[in-house]
Design an enzyme around this catalytic site. Structure first.
Site, PDB file in Angstrom:
ATOM      1  N   GLU A 207      19.261 -29.634  69.313  1.00 58.03           N
ATOM      2  CA  GLU A 207      20.681 -29.562  69.694  1.00 58.03           C
ATOM      3  C   GLU A 207      21.267 -28.245  69.192  1.00 58.03           C
ATOM      4  OE1 GLU A 207      22.899 -33.153  68.836  1.00 58.03           O
ATOM      5  OE2 GLU A 207      21.667 -34.314  70.217  1.00 58.03           O
TER       6      GLU A 207
ATOM      7  N   GLU B 275      15.592 -37.618  73.025  1.00 65.94           N
ATOM      8  CA  GLU B 275      16.485 -38.602  72.397  1.00 65.94           C
ATOM      9  C   GLU B 275      17.228 -39.336  73.501  1.00 65.94           C
ATOM     10  OE1 GLU B 275      19.044 -37.212  69.188  1.00 65.94           O
ATOM     11  OE2 GLU B 275      17.494 -35.806  68.534  1.00 65.94           O
TER      12      GLU B 275
HETATM   13  O1  AHR Z   1      19.556 -39.593  66.682  1.00 64.06           O
HETATM   14  C1  AHR Z   1      20.658 -39.258  65.896  1.00 64.06           C
HETATM   15  C2  AHR Z   1      21.148 -37.835  66.134  1.00 64.06           C
HETATM   16  O2  AHR Z   1      21.637 -37.716  67.423  1.00 64.06           O
HETATM   17  C3  AHR Z   1      20.110 -36.748  66.055  1.00 64.06           C
HETATM   18  O3  AHR Z   1      19.871 -36.349  64.747  1.00 64.06           O
HETATM   19  C4  AHR Z   1      20.739 -35.648  66.833  1.00 64.06           C
HETATM   20  O4  AHR Z   1      19.804 -34.796  67.434  1.00 64.06           O
HETATM   21  C5  AHR Z   1      21.600 -36.376  67.847  1.00 64.06           C
HETATM   22  O5  AHR Z   1      22.889 -35.881  67.879  1.00 64.06           O
END
Ligand code: AHR
Length: 512
Positions: A192, A315
């Site tokens: 991110e 994710e």
């Molecule tokens: O999964 C939790 C968080 O969500 C991760 O650390 C991040 O990459 C995302 O914002």
């Protein structure tokens, strides 16, 4: 009143039964292979995601193998975890690998500034993580620290992991107990990077990426695939920039998209006891992802027609308000039937884009967000999401098959409208014809007729996941409340008709 509602629902279901959905699997038109890595996992140093949930240490009374708890590892092994991403997430961009090697007693405690400000003991470091990967038999996806690390630090970590000869870093690895180099399949450069990884602009990230990728070296035959961070919430401009500027240097660009019932980060919605409006709003997210993936593919097809750059989704999952009484920085939430249906809808989307989407990782594996396993001290619960993963095992490395659907009604409530049925078919690696269905409507079963290549089907058998309520969950006092049940149907008069129960996931083997 309740009785009247039940009668109305029955009447609606009966009326609907007159118009079954027609589903035709086009078995003679094989599509791309569904990469097994689409069923990947993500484990971050966050709350009880690693410590307690998986790592208990060698001195724990909880049975463990070299510190990793046996019950959880055994449960995860049954999912044949194809790839595991670690150590974060946002945590990756503050992780310094040297803190996690060498004698345990000498490892420096640090503050986990991303998640709860707790002490990170560094008891789990490179050797421990690689041991977990070994115990699970999974590929590894390490996310390097672009945000607060240096190029040299990253280059040395990769050398430490993969060096073959008699270099100083290989000697150090050997002194720490590992002779042979490890195989590292995937290497992420930043996480991110538009946000917690450094608040970069896409052009700045692209320049940084080029420099870092240049020094991400490893011996021939053991070079990991390099993964570039994607833009915020599937933003297109980021993909446009990266695919124009660094396409020859990355194996994939990776995206994150969470499912928040309210779409409001300040008040996301409850994991249990939620209204039906939050059932449908949550289940509408995969449809949005589907639309965005089509747009990202258009960009990549233009900038990378040879399809060298894959899309990863490292994710995904539900994100609700934290469980009352827990540290909000630990992202603890309950997991219900809604999460299982949400999983199936994501799988179908990823299958649909299988020519570009080559990996996806649920956030997260244990105790965090849409976890597949939840623990409390020595106790463990398998969530409905766990069962959704288990039911879809035959889809790993299967060949996707197009599905023609006709007569699918919309399921509509308030401002949301989604198809009441989602479907995905494939030819499994063992040659079996498999079909995954989800009825997103929590109130009405869905009658359907099934054909393969326009011809009738003899029988289907498989597993059904549903429950009495939308928010049914497994908990320590009722660990099997949401559990797959056997399901069978046979053709009558040459027609295979079946009822997909309301709010369900059904995975079937089809006998043409
Ligand atoms: O999964 C939790 C968080 O969500 C991760 O650390 C991040 O990459 C995302 O914002």
């Amino acid at each position: 009143m309740k009785h009247l509602f039940a009668t109305l629902a029955l009447a609606a279901a009966t009326a609907q039964a007159a118009e079954p959905v027609k589903i035709n699997i086009q078995a003679d038109q094989p599509g791309p292979v569904i990469a097994r890595q689409i069923y990947g996992q993500f484990g971050e140093h966050l709350g009880a995601g690693i410590y307690e949930g998986l790592w208990v240490g060698t001195d724990s009374k909880i049975p463990n193998v070299r510190g990793w708890r046996t019950d959880v590892v055994t449960a995860l092994k049954a999912l044949k975890v194809p790839v595991l991403r670690w150590p974060g997430g946002c945590f990756a961009d503050e992780y310094h690998w040297r803190d996690g090697i060498g004698p345990q007693a000498q490892r420096p405690p640090r503050v986990n500034t991303s998640w709860g400000g707790v002490i990170e003991p560094n008891s789990v470091g490179t050797h421990e993580f690689m041991d977990l990967a070994d115990q699970l038999g999974t590929e590894v996806y390490i996310n390097a620290n672009l945000g607060s690390g240096t190029v040299a630090e990253m280059a040395q970590w990769l050398e430490y992991l993969t060096a073959e000869g008699d270099t100083a870093l290989a000697r150090e690895r050997r002194a720490n107990g590992r002779d042979k180099p490890w195989r590292i399949q995937y290497w992420g450069i930043g996480n991110e990077s538009w946000g917690c990884g450094g608040h970069m602009k896409p052009s700045y990230y692209a320049d940084q990426y080029k420099q870092w990728a240049t020094f991400a070296k490893a011996p021939r035959g053991n070079r990991p695939k390099l993964v570039a961070s994607g833009g915020q919430e599937l933003e297109l401009h980021w993909t446009e920039t990266l695919s124009a500027e660094i396409k020859d240097r990355m194996a994939a660009i990776t995206h994150h998209q969470y499912s928040l019932p309210t779409r409001d980060w300040k008040k996301k919605g409850s994991a249990v006891n939620f209204p039906e409006s939050e059932w449908i709003s949550t289940l509408a997210v995969p449809q949005t992802i589907d639309g965005y993936l089509a747009k990202h593919r258009e960009i990549l097809d233009r900038n990378d027609p040879a399809k060298k750059v894959a899309i990863y989704f490292d994710e995904w999952g539900s994100w609700y308000d934290p469980e009352p009484g827990t540290d909000p920085g630990f992202l603890v939430q309950r997991n219900t039937l809604r999460d299982a249906v949400l999983s199936a809808l994501h799988f179908h989307v990823f299958h649909r884009h299988a020519d570009r989407v080559k990996m996806a990782n649920i956030a997260q594996m244990v105790n965090v967000l849409q976890a597949v396993v939840i623990t409390d001290k020595e106790r463990m619960v398998l969530t409905p999401t766990y069962h959704a993963f288990a039911m879809h095992l035959p889809f790993m490395d299967a060949t996707s098959l197009p599905v023609q659907l006709s007569g699918v009604p919309d399921y509509t409530l308030g401002k949301y409208s989604i198809p009441a049925l989602s479907a995905s078919a494939a030819k499994a690696a063992d040659g079996k014809l498999i079909l995954s269905l989800s009825n997103t409507n929590p109130n009405q079963p869905l009658p359907l007729q099934l054909a393969v290549g326009g011809k009738g089907v003899r029988a289907v058998s498989g597993q059904l996941l549903t429950a009495a309520t939308m928010d049914a969950q497994n908990w320590y006092d009722a660990p099997d409340r949401v559990k797959p049940q056997p399901f069978k149907a046979e053709a009558k008069g040459g027609v295979l008709a079946l009822n997909v129960p309301a709010k369900s996931v059904l995975v079937l083997e089809v006998q043409p």
